[in-house]
Write a protein that holds these residues in place. Structure first.
Motif, PDB file in Angstrom:
ATOM      1  N   HIS A 264      97.373  20.380  29.015  1.00 30.26           N
ATOM      2  CA  HIS A 264      96.624  20.465  30.282  1.00 30.26           C
ATOM      3  C   HIS A 264      97.124  21.644  31.114  1.00 30.26           C
ATOM      4  CE1 HIS A 264      93.840  17.086  30.406  1.00 30.26           C
ATOM      5  NE2 HIS A 264      94.738  16.354  29.775  1.00 30.26           N
TER       6      HIS A 264
ATOM      7  N   ALA B 231      93.489  18.402  21.137  1.00 25.37           N
ATOM      8  CA  ALA B 231      92.692  17.321  21.726  1.00 25.37           C
ATOM      9  C   ALA B 231      92.263  17.695  23.146  1.00 25.37           C
ATOM     10  CB  ALA B 231      93.499  16.024  21.722  1.00 25.37           C
TER      11      ALA B 231
ATOM     12  N   HIS C  35      90.011  21.150  23.103  1.00 28.58           N
ATOM     13  CA  HIS C  35      88.655  20.917  22.578  1.00 28.58           C
ATOM     14  C   HIS C  35      87.786  20.229  23.627  1.00 28.58           C
ATOM     15  CE1 HIS C  35      85.408  20.290  19.856  1.00 28.58           C
ATOM     16  NE2 HIS C  35      85.514  18.971  19.897  1.00 28.58           N
ATOM     17  N   GLN C  36      88.403  19.313  24.364  1.00 28.08           N
ATOM     18  CA  GLN C  36      87.660  18.606  25.409  1.00 28.08           C
ATOM     19  C   GLN C  36      87.341  19.550  26.583  1.00 28.08           C
ATOM     20  OE1 GLN C  36      89.866  15.484  27.406  1.00 28.08           O
ATOM     21  NE2 GLN C  36      88.162  14.067  27.070  1.00 28.08           N
TER      22      GLN C  36
ATOM     23  N   PRO D 268      84.742  22.995  24.932  1.00 34.82           N
ATOM     24  CA  PRO D 268      84.075  22.556  23.684  1.00 34.82           C
ATOM     25  C   PRO D 268      83.426  23.700  22.906  1.00 34.82           C
ATOM     26  CG  PRO D 268      82.914  21.729  25.645  1.00 34.82           C
ATOM     27  CD  PRO D 268      84.178  22.356  26.124  1.00 34.82           C
TER      28      PRO D 268
ATOM     29  N   VAL E 243      91.696  15.780  15.844  1.00 31.05           N
ATOM     30  CA  VAL E 243      90.867  16.942  16.195  1.00 31.05           C
ATOM     31  C   VAL E 243      91.339  18.048  15.262  1.00 31.05           C
ATOM     32  CG1 VAL E 243      90.286  18.634  17.969  1.00 31.05           C
ATOM     33  CG2 VAL E 243      90.660  16.238  18.600  1.00 31.05           C
TER      34      VAL E 243
END
Ligand SMILES: [Zn+2]
Length: 287
Positions: free
Chosen positions: A60, A90, A93-94, A97, A136
Motif C-alpha cells: 500500500h 495483490a 493489481h487491485q 487493474p 494473484v
C-alpha cells in the motif's frame, strides 16, 4: 589533450542523452517490509515496477508512491517467485487493474504451485498482512525483454541467485542500471550459498559485472546501501568473513555473535538465526 577529449565526449553525451527515464527504489522497512526493494522506473507517462513488495501494508505504501508520481503504472515485473517479491501483487493489481503483470514462465509456474504452501507458512507470522489462499499471478513473458515506452529492457534468467535458483535480473541500458532481484543483497545479513550454488551465483554476478552498470539495485538492502557495484564488493567480503567465522565457531550461537560483532546494524537481522543454522545443522540421525 585528455581534458579536451573528455569535454568533447561530455558535450556529445549532453546533446544525445535524453534523460527520459528515472529510477527510484522503495525499500520495505524492517521485518514487516522485509527490507525488500521495489524499483520504480518512470518514463514520460508510464511507470514500470520491478518486484511489488511482500506485505500488503508495504505494498500500500508503494501504491501511494506510485499514485503520487502521477505516472500510469503500465507494467509490473516479478524477478522470482519468493513471496517477498510476489505477495504485494495483490495490492497493486487491485489498485492498478490495467497494469500488465509479467514474469519468466518458470517464475509464473513456481509462483502458482508454491503459493498454497508459502501462504500457509507465512500466515502465522503476518496474518492478514499477506494475501489469502487465492494467488494473484503474473502472465508469462514470451520474449526475453520488457518493452517500456519504446525501449527494450533485457531480462536474464532463470539463474542462480544468492538466495536460491530461479532468479532473474533486468537491465535498463539507457540508465546503465541493473535490477537484480535476490542475486545481490547489500548491507543485510543474507544467506551465504555453498558449493555449486555459490559457483553458479558467482557466474551470475559476473554476467551483471560485464554490463558495467552504474546503478545496481539489490533485492534487499539495509542502512548504508548505495545502489551500485559496491554491493558486490560488500557481498564478497561478507562471504569471506562468513566462511572464516563458520570455521572458527563451535556452535550457531558463537557464529552469530561473531557475525554481529563484525557486522553490526545490518538489515534483515530477523533472518540471521536461520542463516547461521544452515551452517550448523542439528546432529544428523545417521541417514
Ligand atoms: Zn527476497
Amino acid at each position: 589533450m585528455k581534458s579536451v577529449l573528455l569535454l568533447s565526449v561530455l558535450s556529445a553525451a549532453a546533446v544525445s542523452a535524453q534523460p527520459k527515464l528515472t529510477l527510484k527504489v522503495h525499500t520495505g522497512k524492517g521485518q514487516t517490509g522485509y527490507d525488500v526493494n521495489s524499483t520504480m522506473i518512470a518514463g514520460e507517462k508510464d511507470m514500470l515496477v520491478i518486484d511489488p513488495q511482500f506485505t500488503l501494508s508495504e505494498a500500500h505504501k508503494l501504491a501511494a508512491e506510485i499514485l503520487e508520481s502521477k505516472k500510469n503504472l503500465a507494467l509490473i515485473y516479478v524477478t522470482h517467485p519468493h513471496p517477498d517479491h510476489l505477495f504485494g501483487l495483490a495490492v497493486l493489481h487491485q489498485a492498478f487493474p490495467m497494469a500488465k503483470i509479467v514474469a519468466l514462465p518458470a517464475t509464473v509456474n513456481a509462483a502458482k504451485t508454491g503459493w498454497p504452501a508459502r501462504q500457509k507458512f507465512w500466515f502465522p507470522t503476518y496474518g492478514n498482512n499477506i494475501p489469502g489462499p487465492d494467488p494473484v499471478l503474473p502472465e508469462e513473458l514470451t520474449e526475453p525483454y520488457l518493452t517500456f515506452e519504446g525501449e527494450r529492457f533485457p531480462v536474464t534468467g532463470p539463474l542462480q541467485g544468492a538466495d536460491g535458483p530461479g532468479n532473474s535480473f533486468v537491465s535498463i541500458p539507457s540508465l546503465k542500471a541493473v535490477v537484480t532481484g535476490d542475486i545481490v543483497f547489500d548491507h543485510v545479513y543474507f544467506g551465504v550459498p555453498k558449493d555449486a550454488a555459490r559457483e553458479n551465483w558467482e557466474k551470475t554476478i559476473d554476467q551483471i559485472a560485464a554490463l558495467h552498470p552504474a546503478i545496481v539495485v539489490p533485492g534487499h538492502q539495509g542502512p548504508g546501501a548505495t545502489d551500485d557495484m559496491s554491493a558486490v564488493t560488500f557481498m564478497k567480503r561478507y562471504i569471506e568473513d562468513w566462511d572464516k567465522n563458520a570455521a572458527a565457531s563451535h556452535s550457531a550461537a558463537e557464529m552469530k555473535a561473531k557475525v554481529l560483532a563484525q557486522y553490526p546494524n545490518l538489515g534483515m537481522e530477523y533472518t540471521l538465526n536461520d542463516r547461521v543454522a544452515a551452517y550448523f545443522p542439528p546432529a544428523a540421525k545417521g541417514n
